[in-house]
Write a protein that holds these residues in place. Sequence first.
Motif, PDB file in Angstrom:
ATOM      1  N   ALA A  53      82.563  -0.212 -16.553  1.00  0.00           N
ATOM      2  CA  ALA A  53      81.199  -0.468 -16.099  1.00  0.00           C
ATOM      3  C   ALA A  53      80.692   0.665 -15.220  1.00  0.00           C
ATOM      4  N   ASP A  54      81.570   1.202 -14.365  1.00  0.00           N
ATOM      5  CA  ASP A  54      81.181   2.353 -13.543  1.00  0.00           C
ATOM      6  C   ASP A  54      80.804   3.540 -14.421  1.00  0.00           C
ATOM      7  N   GLN A  55      81.597   3.775 -15.446  1.00  0.00           N
ATOM      8  CA  GLN A  55      81.322   4.901 -16.349  1.00  0.00           C
ATOM      9  C   GLN A  55      80.021   4.703 -17.117  1.00  0.00           C
ATOM     10  N   GLU A  56      79.727   3.450 -17.483  1.00  0.00           N
ATOM     11  CA  GLU A  56      78.552   3.158 -18.300  1.00  0.00           C
ATOM     12  C   GLU A  56      77.306   2.834 -17.458  1.00  0.00           C
ATOM     13  N   GLU A  57      77.437   2.952 -16.136  1.00  0.00           N
ATOM     14  CA  GLU A  57      76.325   2.722 -15.210  1.00  0.00           C
ATOM     15  C   GLU A  57      75.752   1.299 -15.326  1.00  0.00           C
ATOM     16  N   LEU A  58      76.678   0.339 -15.421  1.00  0.00           N
ATOM     17  CA  LEU A  58      76.328  -1.079 -15.338  1.00  0.00           C
ATOM     18  C   LEU A  58      76.761  -1.541 -13.954  1.00  0.00           C
TER      19      LEU A  58
END
Length: 356
Positions: A53-58
């Motif tokens: 989620a951090d990588q995908e900006e969620l």
Amino acid sequence: MSLNHQQKVYIPKAARTNQYITAEIKVTDALLAHYPDLKTCYQTVSRSIFSLADQEELSNIHVITNDKLPVVRFHTEAYCFQTAEQIILFYNPAYHEAQNLITDDNYRARKIRIVFLATGDEIRSNSASFHAKVQSFLTKLMPQLPENELTVKIRDHQHLSYDFFAKAKGNKESYGFKLRAIGPRYKARNCPLPEEHSSLSYVTVKLPLGRRLKQSILPEHTNDFTPLYQKLEDAFLQATSAKQLKQVAMVANGLTPLVRNSKYDQVDGTDEVQMIGFDPNQEEQQFVRHWDGSQLVETVSFTIVAGKKDYKDAGFGRFMNQVEDALKKFTSELELDRSHEDLIVRFHQHISYQNS
């Protein structure tokens, strides 16, 4: 009145938009076999979810492993609390972020439910890009899990909520909405949905049973509240029938109403949730009632479901205008104090599908 004007509904500018998406991953024996115990499974999977989620900006995401139902609402402060059957999430999409694992010790979940809360401004305008981002997230997450044969069900929930009496309180600014269906909206923004998906659009109305309303209908010191509920039912049915709104419900039993497409979902009730099932393709009149004259509740919930005939290519604007006209008739019959009482109206749009 022009056709274009009829296809728009004018809603208070202060209306709030909300979107959240759930991804339900079925918990199988094969998945659990990769971990020494339930706690390790949930913690390991949630760590993978939060990292991705951090990588995908969620930035606002909750993992639920106790099979409780998430209920999402707007609030100026962020809260997350539980009942026996529900997870109540309050947040402001403009400010709040979260990564939260909600679990019960030694409980084997039927599914791991990931709840993605939309963040930022212009939630409705950006709903397709948010959905596409969640799809991309799941495409990357599933190969990271140790078991390949896992199914995922995606549910996209969108709400538009406002006080029906906003103008009487001085909030006179409004904005015209066409309220297009999710499928066409997403397709126009390069986020196509699977051909096999369920959709449902409906309105919920929360009517608090205030002192003035009760006193206007009920005799003093009564334990029989049937006249109150019967008056509300009759007025509601008369108002909706006049506008050819055929699929409606009234719930006044203290339970949380949950609307589902009866063609695809089970509609059994629980101790906290009153399931209400409608098939939007059905054209016959359908009225669902759940109230008990011996029980006085604080709030009565009304539901009006959009049928196949209510959907137009331009959107649900015409349907919402019919709903608004029906509510004007309904509230006039009850002689509610518009300047001091709230009547919260929510326009819901839901879709669900199995992710391959």
